[in-house]
Enzyme design. Structure first.
Site, PDB file in Angstrom:
ATOM      1  N   HIS A  52       0.844  -1.185   0.000  1.00 17.27           N
ATOM      2  CA  HIS A  52       0.000   0.000   0.000  1.00 17.27           C
ATOM      3  C   HIS A  52       0.888   1.248   0.000  1.00 17.27           C
ATOM      4  O   HIS A  52       2.098   1.175   0.225  1.00 17.27           O
ATOM      5  CB  HIS A  52      -0.927  -0.014   1.218  1.00 17.27           C
ATOM      6  CG  HIS A  52      -1.983  -1.073   1.128  1.00 17.27           C
ATOM      7  ND1 HIS A  52      -3.008  -1.180   2.026  1.00 17.27           N
ATOM      8  CD2 HIS A  52      -2.178  -2.076   0.227  1.00 17.27           C
ATOM      9  CE1 HIS A  52      -3.782  -2.209   1.697  1.00 17.27           C
ATOM     10  NE2 HIS A  52      -3.289  -2.766   0.617  1.00 17.27           N
ATOM     11  N   GLU A  54       1.430   3.862   1.923  1.00 17.02           N
ATOM     12  CA  GLU A  54       2.214   4.270   3.090  1.00 17.02           C
ATOM     13  C   GLU A  54       3.511   3.457   3.179  1.00 17.02           C
ATOM     14  O   GLU A  54       4.587   3.998   3.467  1.00 17.02           O
ATOM     15  CB  GLU A  54       1.408   4.067   4.388  1.00 17.02           C
ATOM     16  CG  GLU A  54       0.119   4.867   4.481  1.00 17.02           C
ATOM     17  CD  GLU A  54      -1.086   4.145   3.892  1.00 17.02           C
ATOM     18  OE1 GLU A  54      -0.905   3.352   2.940  1.00 17.02           O
ATOM     19  OE2 GLU A  54      -2.211   4.399   4.373  1.00 17.02           O
ATOM     20  N   CYS A  80      -5.141   1.802   6.537  1.00 18.49           N
ATOM     21  CA  CYS A  80      -5.993   0.652   6.859  1.00 18.49           C
ATOM     22  C   CYS A  80      -5.518  -0.029   8.145  1.00 18.49           C
ATOM     23  O   CYS A  80      -4.384   0.127   8.594  1.00 18.49           O
ATOM     24  CB  CYS A  80      -6.022  -0.339   5.702  1.00 18.49           C
ATOM     25  SG  CYS A  80      -4.517  -1.312   5.546  1.00 18.49           S
ATOM     26  N   ALA A 178     -25.026  14.822 -32.900  1.00 20.23           N
ATOM     27  CA  ALA A 178     -24.799  14.637 -34.339  1.00 20.23           C
ATOM     28  C   ALA A 178     -25.887  15.377 -35.103  1.00 20.23           C
ATOM     29  O   ALA A 178     -26.980  15.608 -34.586  1.00 20.23           O
ATOM     30  CB  ALA A 178     -24.829  13.156 -34.706  1.00 20.23           C
ATOM     31  N   SER A 184     -21.074  13.595 -37.372  1.00 23.98           N
ATOM     32  CA  SER A 184     -20.898  13.864 -35.939  1.00 23.98           C
ATOM     33  C   SER A 184     -19.465  14.145 -35.523  1.00 23.98           C
ATOM     34  O   SER A 184     -19.192  14.279 -34.339  1.00 23.98           O
ATOM     35  CB  SER A 184     -21.414  12.679 -35.134  1.00 23.98           C
ATOM     36  OG  SER A 184     -20.573  11.572 -35.349  1.00 23.98           O
ATOM     37  N   LEU A 220     -11.357   1.597 -29.193  1.00 25.48           N
ATOM     38  CA  LEU A 220     -11.530   1.948 -27.777  1.00 25.48           C
ATOM     39  C   LEU A 220     -10.325   1.608 -26.905  1.00 25.48           C
ATOM     40  O   LEU A 220     -10.465   1.436 -25.697  1.00 25.48           O
ATOM     41  CB  LEU A 220     -12.793   1.298 -27.190  1.00 25.48           C
ATOM     42  CG  LEU A 220     -14.110   1.902 -27.669  1.00 25.48           C
ATOM     43  CD1 LEU A 220     -15.285   1.104 -27.098  1.00 25.48           C
ATOM     44  CD2 LEU A 220     -14.241   3.365 -27.246  1.00 25.48           C
ATOM     45  N   GLU A 283     -18.868   5.101 -22.497  1.00 24.75           N
ATOM     46  CA  GLU A 283     -18.676   5.886 -23.722  1.00 24.75           C
ATOM     47  C   GLU A 283     -19.740   5.527 -24.744  1.00 24.75           C
ATOM     48  O   GLU A 283     -19.473   5.398 -25.935  1.00 24.75           O
ATOM     49  CB  GLU A 283     -17.281   5.636 -24.309  1.00 24.75           C
ATOM     50  CG  GLU A 283     -16.143   6.101 -23.432  1.00 24.75           C
ATOM     51  CD  GLU A 283     -14.849   6.308 -24.232  1.00 24.75           C
ATOM     52  OE1 GLU A 283     -14.884   7.014 -25.256  1.00 24.75           O
ATOM     53  OE2 GLU A 283     -13.823   5.755 -23.824  1.00 24.75           O
ATOM     54  N   GLY A 285     -23.543   5.627 -26.773  1.00 21.70           N
ATOM     55  CA  GLY A 285     -24.330   6.608 -27.502  1.00 21.70           C
ATOM     56  C   GLY A 285     -25.427   7.154 -26.602  1.00 21.70           C
ATOM     57  O   GLY A 285     -25.490   6.844 -25.402  1.00 21.70           O
ATOM     58  N   GLY A 290     -28.708   7.503 -21.660  1.00 26.98           N
ATOM     59  CA  GLY A 290     -30.062   7.639 -21.107  1.00 26.98           C
ATOM     60  C   GLY A 290     -30.402   6.508 -20.155  1.00 26.98           C
ATOM     61  O   GLY A 290     -31.045   6.726 -19.123  1.00 26.98           O
TER      62      GLY A 290
END
Lengths: 351, 351
Positions: A52, A54, A80, A178, A184, A220, A283, A285, A290
């Site tokens: 970790h 630290e 932790c 677009a 677009s 991508l 990512e 459309g 929505g």
């Protein structure tokens, strides 16, 4: 050392390893000498199973020939108190002779909690948390216009028991993604593309819909300025019930792709959580965006905005249900930063 | 003194009188001593018929007991060379013994042009223009992220032979101005309202449609923090063919209101120009905003943006024609500034 600014270097250290630490948080730690003026060691979380932040910082100080006795630690997450694959960080700080610890966020992880108390019991001067946990009372006003902290996705994931979700949108100021003929490519600035690739490399996963894969056939991957993919790639997730061609670019190396045959947002996120995914970038459309908004699952928004009007075309968010029929249903976010990318604008928001 | 920054004080002086000088430009002028280090006088355009900024600044210096011999002038517009209601400013600078003049924009007014040449002929060290005129080649990239200069509306009005038009919009990031049930009071921040009132007081006129007057019955005065109207008010213009009630608040004192019975944008602007109006703010609903964009007349945009999604409702711009059917038709603007108003965002754009 008494305000949020002191965490900026520790946060930058944490950010540098974001995307490589899940299911552990990308924490950063800076050690100062007893005067609090001089940095003697720096550390960030190693990949799961490694040390970790630290412990890495203590090792760094010793490696630099510095003494950690009476030193001070500034760390982005409460140390932790849990012996897992590594020993507890709070004990490591005590053993190193650290006398003051400042931490940014409390650790909401039930098995690791109690680090600050353990340190205090051993006489260490502990300051923190400086910010409340996300999704707690008063969070919004506390976070307004603050930069994003690299441990936030992990905190949200721990509190909400699902991956942290960032929706990426790109649209005009009248809300179109677009034109009517589906042209677009309006965010043309090289700067905007570079920021997107930088963003991807620090995520555990990217989600797109089957529609995007079929229409655009994107790779991508997270690529550098010269187009070379980074060594570490986020998992590329396609969600949706439709089949996609096996030779789609999204399956190309490097990195892995995964088709989850569901259009249910919660189902997909539960699947990803079971795989140790903490932080995802959507990512998709307008329909996928929505769907996440409709499900009420959007912890952060990255909005790439062109200062332009189209007046007609495809909207940046599409939703079947009449989600917000009155103003009380508005989904309001907290502005975190505004930056400029060439002639475009990047607006970062959080829940 | 060699960059745009030196104009900031002169520009602020000009801004302080914007709204009170039309048809003359709201110019600011700062006089420095011969070292260029110490301010000896300040001036801004007086209301039409009064003195221009340079003459006011020279008077201010003399009133302060300063000598203007060998002084330097920094002025936001090229000193005029025209004897109108007042004598030419270029001659006043020569007579005062000024030896260096820096000006921001050239004067595009055919009757006033030639001031810089006149100064040079008299041996004065003249630097300028520092920026090209709006609507000339290369203007966009030159102005990107620069603050707005107070003489710009007058420059645009002179070049385009119509009033300068600023469209005010307020919407969510998905482009909605109101929810489906027409609830719309989403910009609740006191800060945003204060900025709108400050903006109005520096305009010559505000334009709304008959629909806004009938639906909201607004006063549209420029008011201070305590609700008291400022002494100087913009002309309130209602455009459209429908009648509005004679007791509408828009007719209430102080200030004047004018109903122009036309829905033709160019006709309305020609009428206003004939009345000496240089700078208008369009505070219409989505249809009026759409009409100005459709006519291609929008020199600046003030977008008050709520970091929120409505997903459905009334759009911020409505337009009958399918104006932008392909991406080539996009109406792109130049970002000038981004500021924060409480939890909202103000994005200022120009042509």
């Amino acid at each position: 050392m008494a305000d949020l600014l002191m965490f900026s270097e520790a946060n930058a250290l944490g950010h540098s390893v974001a995307g490589s630490t899940s299911p552990n948080p990308p924490v950063g730690c800076v050690l100062y000498d007893s005067t609090g003026q001089r940095v003697i060691g720096r550390g960030a979380t190693e990949p799961a199973g490694g040390a970790h932040a630290e412990v890495v910082a203590i090792r760094d100080a010793l490696h630099n020939g510095e003494s950690t006795v009476d030193a001070r630690a500034v760390v982005t997450l409460e140390p932790c108190n849990h012996t897992g694959r590594t020993g507890p960080c709070s004990q490591a700080l005590i053993d190193a002779g650290i006398t003051r610890v400042d931490f940014l966020f409390s650790d909401p992880n039930p098995v690791a909690v109690g680090g600050a108390d353990h340190l205090r019991e051993h006489g260490i001067d502990v300051h923190g948390p400086y910010l409340p946990l996300p999704y707690c009372d008063e969070t919004r006003s506390s976070f307004q216009w603050l930069p994003q902290f690299s441990v936030e996705p992990w905190l949200v994931s721990t509190v909400m028991k699902r991956p942290h979700v960032t929706l990426k949108l790109a649209s005009t100021i009248d809300g179109f993604v677009a034109a009517s003929d589906n042209t677009s490519k309006w965010i043309t600035s090289e700067q905007a593309r570079r920021v997107v690739h930088e963003d991807r490399r620090h995520r555990d996963a990217i989600i797109v819909g089957t529609g995007t894969v079929k229409a655009d056939n994107p790779r991508l991957t997270a690529r550098g300025e010269d187009g070379t993919p980074y060594p570490q790639q986020p998992l590329r997730v396609i969600m949706g019930q439709r089949s996609i061609p096996e030779d789609s670019h999204i399956y190309d190396a490097p990195g892995r792709a995964l088709h989850i045959r569901s259009h249910d947002v919660k189902e997909v996120l539960a699947d990803l959580r079971s795989r140790g995914i903490v932080d995802v970038l959507v990512e998709g459309g307008p329909r996928l965006t929505g769907a996440f908004l409709k499900a009420g699952i959007a912890d952060a928004i990255q909005l790439y905005q062109a200062p332009a009007f189209l007046l007609a075309g495809y909207r940046n968010v599409e939703c079947d249900a009449n989600l917000a029929s009155t103003l009380d249903d508005i989904q309001r976010f907290t502005p975190r930063s505004v930056s400029t990318l060439g002639s475009d604008i990047l607006l970062s928001l959080s829940h």
